[in-house]
Design a protein around this motif. Sequence first.
Motif: not given
Length: 111
Positions: A44-46, A50-54, A91-93, A97-101
């Motif tokens: 899930v972390a991986k 990937r989603v964050r990057h894309e 908002r998307l940014r 950021g929340q995904l990073r957390q």
Amino acid sequence: MTKPDRQAAAISSQVDSAENNSTQIDVEELRALVVDYEARIDEVAKLIARVRHEINNPLAGVLGQAQLLLREELNEKARKRAQTIEELAIRLRDIVGQLRQVQRQSKGSQT
């Protein structure tokens, strides 16, 4: 010790042995579940990374272009549209950021 007493002791010993084996099996099953759980968290972390990057890379471009557009002279309708693009990109940014957390928390829960 009488024969019934010996039989009762033997049965008690077998029950104790079965309980110990059952407990040992339960512990082994729990360990296997923990290993499986940790592997899933890692996956899930991986995926989150990937989603964050894309999302983040093109999003930065969209946000930057909207902000550059807002520096220009625009009619009211175009300005409102550019502001909407900027607001939605922000908002998307924030979601990224929340995904990073979430990713950090999932990595932290494995230790």
